[in-house]
Design a protein around this motif. Structure first.
Motif, PDB file in Angstrom:
ATOM      1  N   VAL A  72       1.030  -1.073   0.333  1.00 38.92           N
ATOM      2  CA  VAL A  72      -0.341   0.062   0.287  1.00 38.92           C
ATOM      3  C   VAL A  72       0.742   0.743   0.146  1.00 38.92           C
ATOM      4  N   GLY A  73       2.073   1.268   1.017  1.00 37.96           N
ATOM      5  CA  GLY A  73       2.644   2.349   1.066  1.00 37.96           C
ATOM      6  C   GLY A  73       3.103   2.709  -0.232  1.00 37.96           C
ATOM      7  N   LEU A  74       4.062   1.364  -0.885  1.00 40.04           N
ATOM      8  CA  LEU A  74       5.028   2.240  -2.276  1.00 40.04           C
ATOM      9  C   LEU A  74       3.285   2.457  -3.168  1.00 40.04           C
ATOM     10  N   GLY A  75       2.379   1.365  -2.974  1.00 33.05           N
ATOM     11  CA  GLY A  75       1.464   2.127  -4.322  1.00 33.05           C
ATOM     12  C   GLY A  75       0.822   3.157  -4.261  1.00 33.05           C
ATOM     13  N   VAL A  76       0.984   3.756  -3.266  1.00 32.69           N
ATOM     14  CA  VAL A  76       0.608   5.177  -2.677  1.00 32.69           C
ATOM     15  C   VAL A  76       1.824   6.179  -3.386  1.00 32.69           C
ATOM     16  N   THR A  77       2.756   5.759  -3.380  1.00 33.72           N
ATOM     17  CA  THR A  77       3.945   6.405  -3.925  1.00 33.72           C
ATOM     18  C   THR A  77       4.172   7.036  -5.162  1.00 33.72           C
ATOM     19  N   ALA A  78       4.110   5.180  -5.355  1.00 36.83           N
ATOM     20  CA  ALA A  78       3.937   5.246  -7.094  1.00 36.83           C
ATOM     21  C   ALA A  78       2.888   6.020  -7.821  1.00 36.83           C
ATOM     22  N   ARG A  79       1.755   5.954  -7.443  1.00 37.95           N
ATOM     23  CA  ARG A  79       0.647   6.838  -7.639  1.00 37.95           C
ATOM     24  C   ARG A  79       0.996   8.162  -8.013  1.00 37.95           C
ATOM     25  N   SER A  80       1.520   8.657  -6.899  1.00 37.78           N
ATOM     26  CA  SER A  80       1.615  10.652  -6.892  1.00 37.78           C
ATOM     27  C   SER A  80       2.546  10.290  -8.067  1.00 37.78           C
ATOM     28  N   PHE A  81       4.037   9.995  -7.941  1.00 39.74           N
ATOM     29  CA  PHE A  81       4.972   9.828  -8.294  1.00 39.74           C
ATOM     30  C   PHE A  81       4.521  10.050  -9.782  1.00 39.74           C
ATOM     31  N   ILE A  82       3.777   8.982 -10.662  1.00 40.69           N
ATOM     32  CA  ILE A  82       3.630   8.452 -11.937  1.00 40.69           C
ATOM     33  C   ILE A  82       2.992  10.103 -12.380  1.00 40.69           C
ATOM     34  N   THR A  83       1.606  10.527 -11.259  1.00 41.71           N
ATOM     35  CA  THR A  83       0.512  11.025 -11.748  1.00 41.71           C
ATOM     36  C   THR A  83       1.122  12.521 -11.925  1.00 41.71           C
ATOM     37  N   LEU A  84       1.849  12.677 -11.522  1.00 44.13           N
ATOM     38  CA  LEU A  84       2.087  14.049 -11.188  1.00 44.13           C
ATOM     39  C   LEU A  84       3.797  14.127 -12.253  1.00 44.13           C
ATOM     40  N   LEU A  85       4.354  13.423 -12.196  1.00 46.05           N
ATOM     41  CA  LEU A  85       5.432  13.360 -12.821  1.00 46.05           C
ATOM     42  C   LEU A  85       5.334  14.454 -14.865  1.00 46.05           C
ATOM     43  N   PRO A  86       4.213  14.697 -15.136  1.00 40.75           N
ATOM     44  CA  PRO A  86       3.926  15.761 -16.176  1.00 40.75           C
ATOM     45  C   PRO A  86       4.406  17.024 -16.163  1.00 40.75           C
ATOM     46  N   LEU A  87       3.527  17.516 -14.859  1.00 42.72           N
ATOM     47  CA  LEU A  87       3.569  18.550 -14.068  1.00 42.72           C
ATOM     48  C   LEU A  87       4.343  19.000 -14.760  1.00 42.72           C
ATOM     49  N   PRO A  88       6.269  19.534 -14.202  1.00 37.04           N
ATOM     50  CA  PRO A  88       6.835  20.269 -14.918  1.00 37.04           C
ATOM     51  C   PRO A  88       7.699  20.344 -16.098  1.00 37.04           C
ATOM     52  N   PHE A  89       7.217  19.261 -17.397  1.00 44.27           N
ATOM     53  CA  PHE A  89       7.516  19.330 -18.438  1.00 44.27           C
ATOM     54  C   PHE A  89       5.650  19.980 -18.843  1.00 44.27           C
ATOM     55  N   LEU A  90       4.546  20.011 -18.468  1.00 49.56           N
ATOM     56  CA  LEU A  90       3.229  20.339 -18.861  1.00 49.56           C
ATOM     57  C   LEU A  90       3.983  22.562 -17.993  1.00 49.56           C
ATOM     58  N   ILE A  91       5.002  22.517 -17.784  1.00 53.66           N
ATOM     59  CA  ILE A  91       5.041  23.903 -17.113  1.00 53.66           C
ATOM     60  C   ILE A  91       6.581  24.729 -18.259  1.00 53.66           C
ATOM     61  N   LYS A  92       7.295  24.084 -18.480  1.00 52.68           N
ATOM     62  CA  LYS A  92       8.629  24.050 -18.986  1.00 52.68           C
ATOM     63  C   LYS A  92       8.232  24.129 -20.673  1.00 52.68           C
ATOM     64  N   ARG A  93       6.912  23.388 -21.028  1.00 56.73           N
ATOM     65  CA  ARG A  93       6.593  24.069 -22.567  1.00 56.73           C
ATOM     66  C   ARG A  93       5.994  25.100 -22.170  1.00 56.73           C
ATOM     67  N   LEU A  94       5.346  25.948 -21.481  1.00 56.88           N
ATOM     68  CA  LEU A  94       4.759  27.309 -21.304  1.00 56.88           C
ATOM     69  C   LEU A  94       5.824  28.066 -21.357  1.00 56.88           C
ATOM     70  N   PRO A  95       5.770  29.200 -22.219  1.00 56.70           N
ATOM     71  CA  PRO A  95       6.404  30.643 -22.040  1.00 56.70           C
ATOM     72  C   PRO A  95       5.795  31.634 -20.804  1.00 56.70           C
ATOM     73  N   ILE A  96       6.852  31.603 -20.039  1.00 56.93           N
ATOM     74  CA  ILE A  96       6.468  32.275 -19.351  1.00 56.93           C
ATOM     75  C   ILE A  96       7.175  34.122 -19.037  1.00 56.93           C
ATOM     76  N   CYS A  97       6.313  34.850 -19.372  1.00 59.80           N
ATOM     77  CA  CYS A  97       6.333  36.647 -20.465  1.00 59.80           C
ATOM     78  C   CYS A  97       5.684  37.522 -19.776  1.00 59.80           C
ATOM     79  N   ARG A  98       4.327  37.601 -18.602  1.00 60.56           N
ATOM     80  CA  ARG A  98       4.034  37.928 -18.754  1.00 60.56           C
ATOM     81  C   ARG A  98       4.530  38.641 -17.234  1.00 60.56           C
ATOM     82  N   SER A  99       5.304  38.081 -15.749  1.00 59.40           N
ATOM     83  CA  SER A  99       6.157  38.325 -15.085  1.00 59.40           C
ATOM     84  C   SER A  99       7.014  36.855 -14.792  1.00 59.40           C
TER      85      SER A  99
END
Length: 312
Positions: A144-171
Protein backbone atom coordinates in the motif's frame (compact mmCIF):
# COMPACT_ATOMS: atom_id res chain seq x y z
CA UNK A 1 12.36 19.48 -28.60
CA UNK A 2 10.49 22.52 -29.98
CA UNK A 3 7.97 22.03 -27.20
CA UNK A 4 10.54 23.30 -24.66
CA UNK A 5 12.17 25.95 -26.92
CA UNK A 6 10.23 28.78 -25.28
CA UNK A 7 10.96 31.92 -23.28
CA UNK A 8 11.32 31.22 -19.56
CA UNK A 9 12.78 33.30 -16.75
CA UNK A 10 16.06 32.32 -15.12
CA UNK A 11 14.38 32.69 -11.73
CA UNK A 12 11.08 33.44 -10.02
CA UNK A 13 10.44 35.91 -7.22
CA UNK A 14 8.54 34.50 -4.26
CA UNK A 15 6.26 36.66 -2.13
CA UNK A 16 5.04 36.46 1.44
CA UNK A 17 1.60 37.73 2.44
CA UNK A 18 0.35 40.70 0.35
CA UNK A 19 -0.21 43.82 2.44
CA UNK A 20 1.83 42.47 5.35
CA UNK A 21 5.31 42.88 3.87
CA UNK A 22 6.41 45.08 6.77
CA UNK A 23 5.37 42.37 9.24
CA UNK A 24 7.25 39.49 7.63
CA UNK A 25 9.97 39.58 10.27
CA UNK A 26 7.29 39.29 12.96
CA UNK A 27 5.63 36.40 11.14
CA UNK A 28 8.95 34.55 10.98
CA UNK A 29 8.68 33.62 14.68
CA UNK A 30 5.30 31.85 14.48
CA UNK A 31 6.38 30.14 11.25
CA UNK A 32 9.53 28.81 12.94
CA UNK A 33 7.41 27.51 15.83
CA UNK A 34 5.05 25.77 13.38
CA UNK A 35 7.95 24.14 11.56
CA UNK A 36 9.50 23.07 14.88
CA UNK A 37 6.20 21.48 15.99
CA UNK A 38 5.68 19.80 12.60
CA UNK A 39 9.21 18.41 12.30
CA UNK A 40 9.66 17.64 15.99
CA UNK A 41 6.19 16.19 16.60
CA UNK A 42 6.18 13.94 13.56
CA UNK A 43 9.75 12.79 14.23
CA UNK A 44 8.75 11.83 17.78
CA UNK A 45 5.82 9.77 16.44
CA UNK A 46 8.11 8.05 13.92
CA UNK A 47 10.58 7.22 16.68
CA UNK A 48 7.83 6.02 19.05
CA UNK A 49 6.40 3.63 16.44
CA UNK A 50 9.87 2.32 15.69
CA UNK A 51 11.00 1.61 19.27
CA UNK A 52 7.69 0.64 20.92
CA UNK A 53 6.72 -3.04 20.24
CA UNK A 54 3.09 -2.37 21.19
CA UNK A 55 2.83 0.01 18.22
CA UNK A 56 3.97 -2.54 15.64
CA UNK A 57 0.45 -2.78 14.25
CA UNK A 58 -1.13 -1.76 10.91
CA UNK A 59 -2.81 1.34 12.33
CA UNK A 60 0.49 2.73 13.63
CA UNK A 61 2.47 1.73 10.54
CA UNK A 62 0.07 3.86 8.52
CA UNK A 63 0.42 6.63 11.09
CA UNK A 64 4.20 6.52 10.69
CA UNK A 65 3.72 6.87 6.91
CA UNK A 66 1.52 9.91 7.54
CA UNK A 67 4.15 11.42 9.83
CA UNK A 68 6.87 10.78 7.25
CA UNK A 69 4.86 12.54 4.53
CA UNK A 70 4.30 15.49 6.89
CA UNK A 71 8.03 15.71 7.60
CA UNK A 72 8.78 15.54 3.87
CA UNK A 73 6.19 18.24 3.09
CA UNK A 74 7.66 20.53 5.76
CA UNK A 75 11.20 20.01 4.45
CA UNK A 76 10.01 20.73 0.89
CA UNK A 77 8.57 24.14 1.81
CA UNK A 78 10.92 25.16 4.64
CA UNK A 79 13.90 26.57 2.65
CA UNK A 80 11.93 29.07 0.56
CA UNK A 81 9.44 30.02 3.29
CA UNK A 82 12.13 30.83 5.84
CA UNK A 83 14.29 32.60 3.24
CA UNK A 84 11.31 34.76 2.27
CA UNK A 85 10.16 35.66 5.77
CA UNK A 86 13.44 35.59 7.74
CA UNK A 87 16.09 36.68 5.24
CA UNK A 88 13.95 38.72 2.85
CA UNK A 89 15.42 36.60 0.01
CA UNK A 90 12.78 36.07 -2.64
CA UNK A 91 14.48 34.54 -5.67
CA UNK A 92 14.39 30.88 -6.68
CA UNK A 93 15.76 29.42 -9.91
CA UNK A 94 13.32 28.12 -12.52
CA UNK A 95 14.45 24.48 -12.20
CA UNK A 96 14.47 24.61 -8.38
CA UNK A 97 10.92 25.96 -8.50
CA UNK A 98 9.84 23.06 -10.72
CA UNK A 99 11.38 20.56 -8.30
CA UNK A 100 9.71 22.17 -5.29
CA UNK A 101 6.36 22.27 -7.11
CA UNK A 102 6.62 18.57 -7.93
CA UNK A 103 7.59 17.63 -4.36
CA UNK A 104 4.84 19.70 -2.71
CA UNK A 105 2.09 18.27 -4.91
CA UNK A 106 3.54 14.74 -4.65
CA UNK A 107 3.72 14.65 -0.85
CA UNK A 108 0.25 16.17 -0.65
CA UNK A 109 -1.11 13.36 -2.84
CA UNK A 110 0.80 10.78 -0.81
CA UNK A 111 -0.83 12.11 2.36
CA UNK A 112 -4.26 11.83 0.75
CA UNK A 113 -3.54 8.20 -0.21
CA UNK A 114 -2.34 7.38 3.29
CA UNK A 115 -5.49 8.86 4.83
CA UNK A 116 -7.50 6.58 2.53
CA UNK A 117 -5.42 3.58 3.62
CA UNK A 118 -6.01 4.52 7.27
CA UNK A 119 -9.77 4.64 6.66
CA UNK A 120 -9.58 1.12 5.19
CA UNK A 121 -7.65 0.04 8.29
CA UNK A 122 -10.46 1.37 10.50
CA UNK A 123 -13.08 -0.29 8.28
CA UNK A 124 -11.45 -3.73 8.56
CA UNK A 125 -10.79 -3.32 12.30
CA UNK A 126 -14.43 -2.50 13.06
CA UNK A 127 -16.40 -4.33 10.38
CA UNK A 128 -14.23 -7.46 10.02
CA UNK A 129 -12.16 -7.66 13.24
CA UNK A 130 -11.54 -11.42 12.96
CA UNK A 131 -9.85 -10.96 9.57
CA UNK A 132 -7.87 -7.87 10.58
CA UNK A 133 -4.54 -9.65 11.10
CA UNK A 134 -4.86 -11.72 7.92
CA UNK A 135 -5.98 -8.85 5.67
CA UNK A 136 -3.52 -6.18 6.80
CA UNK A 137 -0.27 -8.13 6.86
CA UNK A 138 3.13 -6.42 6.77
CA UNK A 139 3.42 -7.29 3.07
CA UNK A 140 0.07 -5.68 2.30
CA UNK A 141 0.98 -2.56 4.29
CA UNK A 142 4.30 -2.24 2.45
CA UNK A 143 2.53 -2.71 -0.90
CA UNK A 144 0.00 0.00 0.00
CA UNK A 145 2.80 2.40 0.91
CA UNK A 146 4.67 1.72 -2.33
CA UNK A 147 1.46 1.96 -4.35
CA UNK A 148 0.50 5.32 -2.85
CA UNK A 149 4.00 6.69 -3.52
CA UNK A 150 4.12 5.34 -7.09
CA UNK A 151 0.65 6.73 -7.86
CA UNK A 152 1.75 10.17 -6.71
CA UNK A 153 5.02 10.33 -8.64
CA UNK A 154 3.61 8.80 -11.84
CA UNK A 155 0.48 10.98 -11.86
CA UNK A 156 2.37 14.21 -11.21
CA UNK A 157 5.41 13.53 -13.40
CA UNK A 158 3.87 15.41 -16.38
CA UNK A 159 3.46 18.66 -14.39
CA UNK A 160 7.06 19.96 -14.71
CA UNK A 161 7.01 19.23 -18.45
CA UNK A 162 3.64 20.94 -18.88
CA UNK A 163 5.14 24.04 -17.23
CA UNK A 164 8.39 23.89 -19.23
CA UNK A 165 6.47 23.98 -22.53
CA UNK A 166 4.84 27.30 -21.58
CA UNK A 167 6.42 30.67 -22.39
CA UNK A 168 6.61 32.61 -19.10
CA UNK A 169 6.64 36.25 -20.15
CA UNK A 170 3.91 38.07 -18.22
CA UNK A 171 5.87 38.23 -14.98
CA UNK A 172 8.21 36.16 -12.85
CA UNK A 173 6.54 37.03 -9.52
CA UNK A 174 4.74 34.17 -7.80
CA UNK A 175 1.94 34.65 -5.27
CA UNK A 176 3.38 32.50 -2.48
CA UNK A 177 6.61 31.79 -0.65
CA UNK A 178 6.78 28.42 -2.43
CA UNK A 179 6.01 27.08 -5.93
CA UNK A 180 2.64 25.62 -6.94
CA UNK A 181 1.42 24.51 -10.36
CA UNK A 182 -1.66 26.81 -10.54
CA UNK A 183 0.47 29.79 -9.55
CA UNK A 184 3.19 29.09 -12.12
CA UNK A 185 0.91 28.37 -15.09
CA UNK A 186 -0.94 31.68 -14.63
CA UNK A 187 2.26 33.54 -15.54
CA UNK A 188 2.29 32.03 -19.03
CA UNK A 189 1.44 34.14 -22.06
CA UNK A 190 0.06 31.13 -23.95
CA UNK A 191 -2.91 28.79 -23.84
CA UNK A 192 -2.94 26.94 -20.49
CA UNK A 193 -6.00 24.79 -21.22
CA UNK A 194 -3.98 21.55 -21.15
CA UNK A 195 -2.48 22.47 -17.76
CA UNK A 196 -5.89 23.38 -16.35
CA UNK A 197 -7.58 20.22 -17.64
CA UNK A 198 -4.79 17.95 -16.41
CA UNK A 199 -4.72 19.70 -13.03
CA UNK A 200 -8.48 19.23 -12.67
CA UNK A 201 -8.16 15.59 -13.78
CA UNK A 202 -5.51 14.94 -11.12
CA UNK A 203 -7.58 16.69 -8.46
CA UNK A 204 -10.75 14.69 -9.19
CA UNK A 205 -9.18 11.31 -9.98
CA UNK A 206 -6.92 11.18 -6.92
CA UNK A 207 -7.92 13.58 -4.14
CA UNK A 208 -11.59 13.46 -5.10
CA UNK A 209 -11.72 9.66 -5.30
CA UNK A 210 -9.73 9.30 -2.07
CA UNK A 211 -12.21 11.53 -0.26
CA UNK A 212 -15.17 9.63 -1.76
CA UNK A 213 -13.84 6.26 -0.59
CA UNK A 214 -12.98 7.67 2.85
CA UNK A 215 -16.57 8.88 3.14
CA UNK A 216 -17.86 5.50 1.92
CA UNK A 217 -15.73 3.63 4.45
CA UNK A 218 -17.20 5.68 7.29
CA UNK A 219 -20.73 5.08 6.03
CA UNK A 220 -20.02 1.34 6.23
CA UNK A 221 -18.33 1.74 9.62
CA UNK A 222 -21.31 3.68 10.98
CA UNK A 223 -23.71 1.05 9.65
CA UNK A 224 -21.69 -1.68 11.35
CA UNK A 225 -21.39 0.23 14.64
CA UNK A 226 -25.13 0.92 14.79
CA UNK A 227 -25.69 -2.85 14.74
CA UNK A 228 -23.78 -3.24 18.02
CA UNK A 229 -26.22 -3.72 20.89
CA UNK A 230 -24.12 -2.19 23.67
CA UNK A 231 -23.99 1.62 23.80
CA UNK A 232 -20.56 1.50 25.45
CA UNK A 233 -19.19 -0.79 22.75
CA UNK A 234 -20.51 1.55 20.05
CA UNK A 235 -18.75 4.50 21.64
CA UNK A 236 -15.57 2.48 22.06
CA UNK A 237 -15.58 1.52 18.39
CA UNK A 238 -16.24 5.07 17.20
CA UNK A 239 -13.59 6.47 19.54
CA UNK A 240 -10.90 4.57 17.62
CA UNK A 241 -11.83 6.65 14.55
CA UNK A 242 -11.77 10.11 16.13
CA UNK A 243 -8.08 10.83 15.47
CA UNK A 244 -8.36 9.78 11.85
CA UNK A 245 -11.53 11.82 11.27
CA UNK A 246 -9.81 14.92 12.70
CA UNK A 247 -6.76 14.31 10.48
CA UNK A 248 -9.02 13.96 7.41
CA UNK A 249 -10.79 17.23 8.26
CA UNK A 250 -7.46 19.02 8.86
CA UNK A 251 -6.25 17.94 5.43
CA UNK A 252 -9.31 18.09 3.16
CA UNK A 253 -11.18 21.15 4.47
CA UNK A 254 -8.30 23.58 3.69
CA UNK A 255 -7.61 21.76 0.39
CA UNK A 256 -11.23 22.10 -0.77
CA UNK A 257 -11.18 25.75 0.27
CA UNK A 258 -7.97 26.43 -1.67
CA UNK A 259 -9.22 24.62 -4.78
CA UNK A 260 -12.53 26.49 -4.70
CA UNK A 261 -10.88 29.89 -4.29
CA UNK A 262 -8.29 29.20 -7.02
CA UNK A 263 -10.89 28.13 -9.58
CA UNK A 264 -13.92 30.26 -8.76
CA UNK A 265 -12.72 33.11 -6.54
CA UNK A 266 -11.31 35.46 -9.16
CA UNK A 267 -12.62 38.49 -7.27
CA UNK A 268 -11.49 37.29 -3.83
CA UNK A 269 -8.68 39.47 -2.37
CA UNK A 270 -5.23 38.13 -3.11
CA UNK A 271 -4.27 37.77 0.54
CA UNK A 272 -7.17 35.33 1.03
CA UNK A 273 -5.67 33.06 -1.66
CA UNK A 274 -2.29 33.19 0.04
CA UNK A 275 -3.58 32.66 3.58
CA UNK A 276 -5.72 29.66 2.56
CA UNK A 277 -2.80 28.09 0.68
CA UNK A 278 -0.60 28.57 3.74
CA UNK A 279 -3.22 26.94 5.97
CA UNK A 280 -3.47 24.00 3.55
CA UNK A 281 0.29 23.37 3.53
CA UNK A 282 1.30 24.30 7.08
CA UNK A 283 -1.61 23.25 9.31
CA UNK A 284 -1.93 19.47 8.70
CA UNK A 285 1.75 18.68 9.50
CA UNK A 286 1.36 20.69 12.73
CA UNK A 287 -2.02 19.30 13.77
CA UNK A 288 -1.51 15.61 12.96
CA UNK A 289 1.09 14.88 15.67
CA UNK A 290 -0.91 16.93 18.17
CA UNK A 291 -4.13 15.06 17.28
CA UNK A 292 -2.62 11.58 17.52
CA UNK A 293 -0.53 12.28 20.61
CA UNK A 294 -3.52 13.66 22.53
CA UNK A 295 -6.38 11.51 21.20
CA UNK A 296 -4.61 8.14 20.89
CA UNK A 297 -3.80 6.63 24.28
CA UNK A 298 -1.23 4.14 22.97
CA UNK A 299 0.76 6.86 21.18
CA UNK A 300 0.65 9.09 24.24
CA UNK A 301 1.90 6.30 26.52
CA UNK A 302 4.66 5.33 24.08
CA UNK A 303 5.91 8.94 23.89
CA UNK A 304 5.92 9.25 27.68
CA UNK A 305 7.86 5.98 28.03
CA UNK A 306 10.31 7.02 25.33
CA UNK A 307 11.14 10.32 27.02
CA UNK A 308 11.30 8.59 30.41
CA UNK A 309 13.98 6.25 29.07
CA UNK A 310 15.90 9.20 27.62
CA UNK A 311 15.96 10.91 31.03
CA UNK A 312 17.22 7.74 32.67
Amino acid sequence: MEWFNVTQPAFFLLTGIPGLESSHSWLAGPLCVMYAVALGGNTVILQAVQVEPNLHKPMYYFLSMLSFSDVAMSIATLPTVLRTFCLNAHSITFDACLIQMFLIHSFSMIESGILLAMSFDRYVAICNPLRYATVLTNEVIAAVGLGVTARSFITLLPLPFLIKRLPICRSNILSHSYCLHPDMMKLACADITINSIYGLFVLVSTFGMDLFFIFLSYVLILHSVMAIASHEERLKALNTCVSHILAVLAFYVPMIGVSTVHRFGKHVPRYIHVLMSNVYLFVPPVLNPLIYSTKTKEIRRAIVRMFHHIKI
